[in-house]
Write an enzyme that holds these catalytic residues in place. Structure first.
Site, PDB file in Angstrom:
ATOM      1  N   ARG A 412       0.813  -1.217   0.000  1.00 31.08           N
ATOM      2  CA  ARG A 412       0.000   0.000   0.000  1.00 31.08           C
ATOM      3  C   ARG A 412       0.850   1.273   0.000  1.00 31.08           C
ATOM      4  O   ARG A 412       0.520   2.247  -0.679  1.00 31.08           O
ATOM      5  CB  ARG A 412      -0.885   0.015   1.246  1.00 31.08           C
ATOM      6  CG  ARG A 412      -1.930  -1.042   1.197  1.00 31.08           C
ATOM      7  CD  ARG A 412      -2.591  -1.202   2.524  1.00 31.08           C
ATOM      8  NE  ARG A 412      -3.737  -2.085   2.409  1.00 31.08           N
ATOM      9  CZ  ARG A 412      -4.528  -2.405   3.411  1.00 31.08           C
ATOM     10  NH1 ARG A 412      -4.298  -1.920   4.613  1.00 31.08           N
ATOM     11  NH2 ARG A 412      -5.538  -3.195   3.221  1.00 31.08           N
ATOM     12  N   ALA A 567      -4.591  -6.861   9.530  1.00 31.48           N
ATOM     13  CA  ALA A 567      -5.128  -6.213  10.735  1.00 31.48           C
ATOM     14  C   ALA A 567      -6.210  -7.067  11.385  1.00 31.48           C
ATOM     15  O   ALA A 567      -6.278  -7.180  12.609  1.00 31.48           O
ATOM     16  CB  ALA A 567      -5.696  -4.837  10.402  1.00 31.48           C
TER      17      ALA A 567
END
Ligand code: ADP
Length: 587
Positions: A412, A567
């Site tokens: 990312r 996450a």
């Protein structure tokens, strides 16, 4: 005593809200308005002098979050007899839409709408002091907090309370895609994809430039599959029969929850918490930790009616998420993510747990590492589920000049940096209808697509030229780019960017889609230093007794950059560990 009674009666009348002077034709009225993602519809009941009831009968915005907005606006309109109400923080789009729908409904009630639009006078409430005695206090009802509360309960805690700052549970977990990276998972098995804990471990470490703590990463990698199975079999989460390939992973390993959002996880966790008798107090932010003789023994919190002192005989688990919505804190640690950069985070994610723990000597790690998500809404900064087409391997990213500029399944941070360097600092995600359908977004995210179409952020066109012209992209160049990419797909090798995974050529015929997107703050990798048992560590490297941390509030796991879908694995694994440790430490 008499006077008190009279005062009480007057207050009752005021608060039960008789809109003095406003008259209605008695009846039921229906009104609609545009919500964030679709229509909101309400049914309003009036008597001669009052709005008696507001029912939200249709609401297509994000469940849980928009339910809170609907509930709050309905209550406030009836209580204050006004249409100028705040609704729920963090759900302002839906709150506004519900209030607007009530207004539209009342147009035919004969009421003076101007009068109803006046801001109500709301008296500040006198908060009543209250002391609660619990075994475990969990701060934050996001993914990590709810998981931790459930495990604490299952490991012997009698009384578990979860404090939530907002009017709804879920935090960033709720509005995420909810994907979960798990090596050796059931979909990999079915598809014959080889993976291992070791490969996952290496991917996390490398994905964060070797900055994460290898011991914590090992715990995450070793327990990720177990956590996913626990969510599926014990929490009863439904997963789809497919996976996504998130950037930076070396194999496809990311499980997709039902409808590809965090709603499935949060709603099932809430259901389980409720079954187990775990209390969730909403709109009750924790304000400070109570320390006695070097041990955390509780928290101070403020609710809508009360000022709480909550004693925790076993311990306090911080699960307040990161600090992506705290601009001051962001800039303090990393000047690159200033006010010009939007954020995907909900408004409650302001680093409260980090600040409360820092005050009592907790060690903070990696605070400067703040991740932007590459393809977000240029208006609000929200995560865009249409981006899943990229994660399913079915799209390319191009610039205004119609050229690719980065590997679409890169990390990312790398994609975000690459976008920043392009004309206008924007990216355009291109795909065809077949890939959009295959990725699931057409089936699952219709309301979001409508929002994007309405706001001119997504176009669907029959030819590449037509789609490119909509955004002023160099059409000729884009046609060439697609041609080249199709050749790479045929040859099985992307000669320009070495895109990983299977390359699928775009169809010769439309429709085609192009979505405009920008990077926005997404995940803060820094936070509280914990040990492998989720105990919070102080600046001297010692355990702070009675204090535990799990989820984005912690740091030093993902290093410089968290890989997509790690996450949810992190909050599940460390949430479970925190819930167990708080009990085993206190046997
Ligand atoms: P994680 O992914 O680590 O679980 P989330 O963002 O999903 O983090 O959830 C964090 C939750 O904590 C959110 O619901 C947020 O509103 C809540 N929260 C943040 N600060 C406080 C606070 N001071 N008191 C109570 N809840 C808080």
């Amino acid at each position: 005593m008499k006077n008190k009674k009279l005062y009480g009666l007057i207050m009752c009348i005021l608060l039960s809200g008789t809109a003095l002077g406003v008259e209605f034709k008695e009846g039921k009225y229906v009104g609609e308005a545009k919500g964030y993602r679709g229509e909101v519809k309400v049914e309003v009941t009036t008597s001669k002098n009052r709005i008696e009831d507001v029912k939200v009968v249709k609401n297509t915005d994000t469940p849980i979050l928009s339910d809170a907005a609907a509930r709050k606006v309905s209550e406030q309109v009836v209580t204050y007899q006004s249409l100028r109400v705040d609704g729920a923080a963090g759900a302002t789009g839906t709150s506004r839409a519900v209030a607007m729908a009530v207004r539209n409904a009342l147009k035919s009630s004969g009421a003076d709408l101007k009068e109803l639009n006046k801001k109500p006078k709301i008296e500040a409430k006198q908060l009543v002091k209250k002391e609660l005695n619990e075994d475990v206090v969990v701060v934050g009802a996001g993914g990590a907090g709810l998981v931790a509360a459930i495990e604490a309960k299952n490991n012997g805690a009698k009384d578990v309370i979860v404090l939530e700052k907002m009017a709804f549970a879920g935090g960033n977990t709720l509005i995420s895609g909810g994907e979960y990276a798990a090596p050796n998972n059931w979909i990999q098995e079915k598809k014959g994809i080889k993976d291992s804990k070791e490969t996952f471990y290496k991917d996390i470490l490398k994905g964060g430039d070797n900055e994460g703590d290898p011991k914590l990463i090992k715990v995450l990698a070793d327990n990720a599959l177990d956590g996913a199975v626990w969510l599926k079999d014990y929490i009863n989460m439904t997963f789809e029969d497919r996976q996504l390939f998130f950037g930076g992973h070396s194999v496809e390993r990311s499980l997709v929850p039902k409808d590809a959002t965090g709603v499935e996880m949060i709603s099932k966790l809430l259901k389980k918490a409720d079954e187990l008798g775990i209390k969730v107090y909403y709109e009750t932010p924790a304000k400070e930790l109570i320390v006695k003789d070097g041990r955390v023994v509780g928290v101070k919190a403020v609710g809508p009616e009360n000022e709480y002192t909550i004693n925790a005989s076993k311990g306090v688990i911080l699960a307040t998420g990161g600090f992506g919505s705290n601009l001051e804190m962001r800039v303090k640690y990393n000047k690159d993510v200033d006010e010009k950069v939007l954020s995907t985070n909900t408004v409650g994610i302001t680093g409260d747990g980090i600040l409360m723990a820092e005050k009592i000597g907790a060690k903070l790690e990696d605070m400067q590492f703040i991740q932007t998500y590459p393809t977000c809404d240029p208006i609000s900064g929200a995560l865009l589920y249409f981006g899943d087409v990229r994660l399913a391997g079915g799209s390319i990213l191009v610039n205004q000049e119609g050229k690719r500029f980065v590997e679409e399944l890169e990390r990312r941070d790398v994609i975000s940096m690459a976008i920043k360097k392009q004309t206008g600092s924007v990216a355009y995600q291109f795909c065809d209808e077949a890939q959009a359908k295959a990725s699931g977004v057409v089936d699952h995210h219709g309301p979001e697509m409508n929002y994007l179409f309405n706001n001119k952020l997504l176009v669907k066109a029959n030819t590449i030229k037509e789609a490119a012209d909509f955004f002023g992209i160099d059409a000729k160049e884009l046609e060439k780019t697609v041609e080249k990419y199709n050749q790479y797909a045929k040859d099985g090798k992307d000669l320009e960017f070495n895109k990983r995974g299977k390359l699928t050529p775009f169809e010769a015929k439309g429709p085609f889609y192009i979505m405009k997107a920008v990077p926005a703050v997404h995940h803060t990798m820094g936070g509280l230093k914990i040990d492998e048992n989720a105990r919070v560590i102080n600046t001297q490297g010692e355990v702070i007794k009675g204090l535990y941390g799990a989820g984005e509030v912690t740091g030093d796991i993902h290093g410089t950059n968290r890989l997509g879908s790690d996450a949810i694995a992190d909050i599940t694994v460390f949430g479970r560990i925190a819930g167990k440790t708080v009990m085993s430490d206190n046997k």
